[in-house]
Design a protein around this motif. Structure first.
Motif, PDB file in Angstrom:
ATOM      1  N   ASP A  29       0.794  -1.225   0.000  1.00  0.00           N
ATOM      2  CA  ASP A  29       0.000   0.000   0.000  1.00  0.00           C
ATOM      3  C   ASP A  29       0.828   1.279   0.000  1.00  0.00           C
ATOM      4  O   ASP A  29       0.299   2.356   0.260  1.00  0.00           O
ATOM      5  CB  ASP A  29      -0.924   0.011   1.230  1.00  0.00           C
ATOM      6  N   GLN A  30       2.108   1.210  -0.292  1.00  0.00           N
ATOM      7  CA  GLN A  30       2.960   2.398  -0.318  1.00  0.00           C
ATOM      8  C   GLN A  30       2.637   3.231  -1.550  1.00  0.00           C
ATOM      9  O   GLN A  30       2.980   2.878  -2.673  1.00  0.00           O
ATOM     10  CB  GLN A  30       4.438   2.013  -0.322  1.00  0.00           C
ATOM     11  N   LEU A  31       1.956   4.356  -1.371  1.00  0.00           N
ATOM     12  CA  LEU A  31       1.536   5.183  -2.496  1.00  0.00           C
ATOM     13  C   LEU A  31       2.711   5.742  -3.281  1.00  0.00           C
ATOM     14  O   LEU A  31       2.613   5.961  -4.487  1.00  0.00           O
ATOM     15  CB  LEU A  31       0.654   6.333  -1.997  1.00  0.00           C
ATOM     16  N   VAL A  32       3.843   5.975  -2.633  1.00  0.00           N
ATOM     17  CA  VAL A  32       4.989   6.555  -3.321  1.00  0.00           C
ATOM     18  C   VAL A  32       5.536   5.616  -4.399  1.00  0.00           C
ATOM     19  O   VAL A  32       6.193   6.066  -5.340  1.00  0.00           O
ATOM     20  CB  VAL A  32       6.078   6.964  -2.312  1.00  0.00           C
ATOM     21  N   ASP A  33       5.245   4.323  -4.316  1.00  0.00           N
ATOM     22  CA  ASP A  33       5.740   3.375  -5.310  1.00  0.00           C
ATOM     23  C   ASP A  33       5.310   3.744  -6.721  1.00  0.00           C
ATOM     24  O   ASP A  33       6.038   3.491  -7.678  1.00  0.00           O
ATOM     25  CB  ASP A  33       5.273   1.952  -4.993  1.00  0.00           C
ATOM     26  N   VAL A  34       4.138   4.338  -6.858  1.00  0.00           N
ATOM     27  CA  VAL A  34       3.643   4.696  -8.185  1.00  0.00           C
ATOM     28  C   VAL A  34       4.551   5.731  -8.844  1.00  0.00           C
ATOM     29  O   VAL A  34       4.628   5.819 -10.069  1.00  0.00           O
ATOM     30  CB  VAL A  34       2.178   5.184  -8.122  1.00  0.00           C
ATOM     31  N   LEU A  35       5.280   6.503  -8.056  1.00  0.00           N
ATOM     32  CA  LEU A  35       6.169   7.531  -8.586  1.00  0.00           C
ATOM     33  C   LEU A  35       7.625   7.097  -8.635  1.00  0.00           C
ATOM     34  O   LEU A  35       8.449   7.788  -9.238  1.00  0.00           O
ATOM     35  CB  LEU A  35       6.050   8.804  -7.725  1.00  0.00           C
ATOM     36  N   PHE A  44      -0.117  -0.379 -10.545  1.00  0.00           N
ATOM     37  CA  PHE A  44       0.121   1.021 -10.913  1.00  0.00           C
ATOM     38  C   PHE A  44      -1.189   1.787 -10.954  1.00  0.00           C
ATOM     39  O   PHE A  44      -1.311   2.871 -10.390  1.00  0.00           O
ATOM     40  CB  PHE A  44       0.829   1.095 -12.267  1.00  0.00           C
ATOM     41  N   GLN A  45      -2.196   1.232 -11.624  1.00  0.00           N
ATOM     42  CA  GLN A  45      -3.484   1.919 -11.757  1.00  0.00           C
ATOM     43  C   GLN A  45      -4.187   2.058 -10.415  1.00  0.00           C
ATOM     44  O   GLN A  45      -4.824   3.078 -10.147  1.00  0.00           O
ATOM     45  CB  GLN A  45      -4.356   1.209 -12.783  1.00  0.00           C
ATOM     46  N   LEU A  46      -4.070   1.045  -9.554  1.00  0.00           N
ATOM     47  CA  LEU A  46      -4.680   1.127  -8.221  1.00  0.00           C
ATOM     48  C   LEU A  46      -4.047   2.259  -7.411  1.00  0.00           C
ATOM     49  O   LEU A  46      -4.752   3.102  -6.846  1.00  0.00           O
ATOM     50  CB  LEU A  46      -4.517  -0.194  -7.471  1.00  0.00           C
ATOM     51  N   LEU A  47      -2.719   2.303  -7.369  1.00  0.00           N
ATOM     52  CA  LEU A  47      -2.047   3.342  -6.594  1.00  0.00           C
ATOM     53  C   LEU A  47      -2.258   4.717  -7.220  1.00  0.00           C
ATOM     54  O   LEU A  47      -2.421   5.703  -6.514  1.00  0.00           O
ATOM     55  CB  LEU A  47      -0.550   3.032  -6.472  1.00  0.00           C
ATOM     56  N   TRP A  48      -2.266   4.794  -8.557  1.00  0.00           N
ATOM     57  CA  TRP A  48      -2.492   6.057  -9.258  1.00  0.00           C
ATOM     58  C   TRP A  48      -3.850   6.629  -8.867  1.00  0.00           C
ATOM     59  O   TRP A  48      -3.999   7.831  -8.673  1.00  0.00           O
ATOM     60  CB  TRP A  48      -2.418   5.814 -10.753  1.00  0.00           C
ATOM     61  N   SER A  49      -4.854   5.746  -8.740  1.00  0.00           N
ATOM     62  CA  SER A  49      -6.204   6.207  -8.414  1.00  0.00           C
ATOM     63  C   SER A  49      -6.304   6.731  -6.980  1.00  0.00           C
ATOM     64  O   SER A  49      -7.220   7.476  -6.663  1.00  0.00           O
ATOM     65  CB  SER A  49      -7.218   5.080  -8.627  1.00  0.00           C
ATOM     66  N   LYS A  50      -5.349   6.362  -6.124  1.00  0.00           N
ATOM     67  CA  LYS A  50      -5.399   6.779  -4.724  1.00  0.00           C
ATOM     68  C   LYS A  50      -4.727   8.124  -4.463  1.00  0.00           C
ATOM     69  O   LYS A  50      -4.906   8.700  -3.397  1.00  0.00           O
ATOM     70  CB  LYS A  50      -4.741   5.719  -3.833  1.00  0.00           C
ATOM     71  N   ILE A  51      -3.928   8.601  -5.427  1.00  0.00           N
ATOM     72  CA  ILE A  51      -3.286   9.904  -5.235  1.00  0.00           C
ATOM     73  C   ILE A  51      -3.929  10.905  -6.175  1.00  0.00           C
ATOM     74  O   ILE A  51      -4.484  10.557  -7.198  1.00  0.00           O
ATOM     75  CB  ILE A  51      -1.755   9.843  -5.442  1.00  0.00           C
ATOM     76  N   ASP A  52      -3.859  12.163  -5.826  1.00  0.00           N
ATOM     77  CA  ASP A  52      -4.522  13.209  -6.609  1.00  0.00           C
ATOM     78  C   ASP A  52      -3.530  13.788  -7.619  1.00  0.00           C
ATOM     79  O   ASP A  52      -2.838  14.756  -7.341  1.00  0.00           O
ATOM     80  CB  ASP A  52      -5.039  14.298  -5.678  1.00  0.00           C
ATOM     81  N   VAL A  53      -3.454  13.142  -8.785  1.00  0.00           N
ATOM     82  CA  VAL A  53      -2.565  13.585  -9.848  1.00  0.00           C
ATOM     83  C   VAL A  53      -3.429  14.026 -11.008  1.00  0.00           C
ATOM     84  O   VAL A  53      -4.338  13.313 -11.425  1.00  0.00           O
ATOM     85  CB  VAL A  53      -1.621  12.455 -10.305  1.00  0.00           C
ATOM     86  N   SER A  54      -3.153  15.217 -11.539  1.00  0.00           N
ATOM     87  CA  SER A  54      -3.939  15.690 -12.670  1.00  0.00           C
ATOM     88  C   SER A  54      -3.190  15.412 -13.959  1.00  0.00           C
ATOM     89  O   SER A  54      -1.968  15.358 -13.986  1.00  0.00           O
ATOM     90  CB  SER A  54      -4.236  17.178 -12.537  1.00  0.00           C
ATOM     91  N   GLU A  55      -3.930  15.239 -15.037  1.00  0.00           N
ATOM     92  CA  GLU A  55      -3.331  15.007 -16.339  1.00  0.00           C
ATOM     93  C   GLU A  55      -2.911  16.333 -16.946  1.00  0.00           C
ATOM     94  O   GLU A  55      -3.542  17.352 -16.738  1.00  0.00           O
ATOM     95  CB  GLU A  55      -4.333  14.312 -17.249  1.00  0.00           C
ATOM     96  N   GLY A  56      -1.829  16.324 -17.698  1.00  0.00           N
ATOM     97  CA  GLY A  56      -1.384  17.531 -18.369  1.00  0.00           C
ATOM     98  C   GLY A  56      -0.490  18.375 -17.495  1.00  0.00           C
ATOM     99  O   GLY A  56      -0.205  18.047 -16.346  1.00  0.00           O
ATOM    100  N   ALA A  57      -0.055  19.500 -18.042  1.00  0.00           N
ATOM    101  CA  ALA A  57       0.870  20.393 -17.349  1.00  0.00           C
ATOM    102  C   ALA A  57       0.108  21.511 -16.657  1.00  0.00           C
ATOM    103  O   ALA A  57       0.234  22.673 -16.998  1.00  0.00           O
ATOM    104  CB  ALA A  57       1.877  20.951 -18.339  1.00  0.00           C
ATOM    105  N   THR A  58      -0.729  21.174 -15.673  1.00  0.00           N
ATOM    106  CA  THR A  58      -1.525  22.182 -14.988  1.00  0.00           C
ATOM    107  C   THR A  58      -0.978  22.526 -13.610  1.00  0.00           C
ATOM    108  O   THR A  58      -1.582  23.289 -12.892  1.00  0.00           O
ATOM    109  CB  THR A  58      -2.982  21.710 -14.832  1.00  0.00           C
TER     110      THR A  58
END
Length: 86
Positions: A29-35, A44-58
């Protein structure tokens, strides 16, 4: 090393005063692993869904007003494979 020692002392003090609780987090469950690690697509998709990352260069720019704000979706398998190969 001095900053680590100071951080440790602050955390220890707050734990002893009951202001902070420390819990074990499973390596699964280490969220930092996705990065930081190449992961299988499902993980990857499970951990990605748990952190608030936006698409694009915003991150450094204001979000465009003419596009509706939508929820962030995890990248597709092809995007994940491209990410892991980079």
């Amino acid at each position: 090393m001095k900053h680590i020692e100071l951080d440790f002392q602050v955390v220890r003090d707050r734990v002893n005063r009951g202001l902070l609780q420390v819990f074990h987090v499973s390596t699964h469950d280490q969220l930092v692993d996705v990065l930081t690690k190449p992961l299988p697509c499902p993980q990857f998709q499970l951990l990605w869904s748990k952190i608030d990352v936006s698409e694009g260069a915003t991150v450094l720019r204001e979000r465009k007003r003419d596009t509706p704000q939508s929820t962030t979706s995890p990248p597709s398998s092809s995007e994940v494979n491209h990410f892991n190969q980079a």
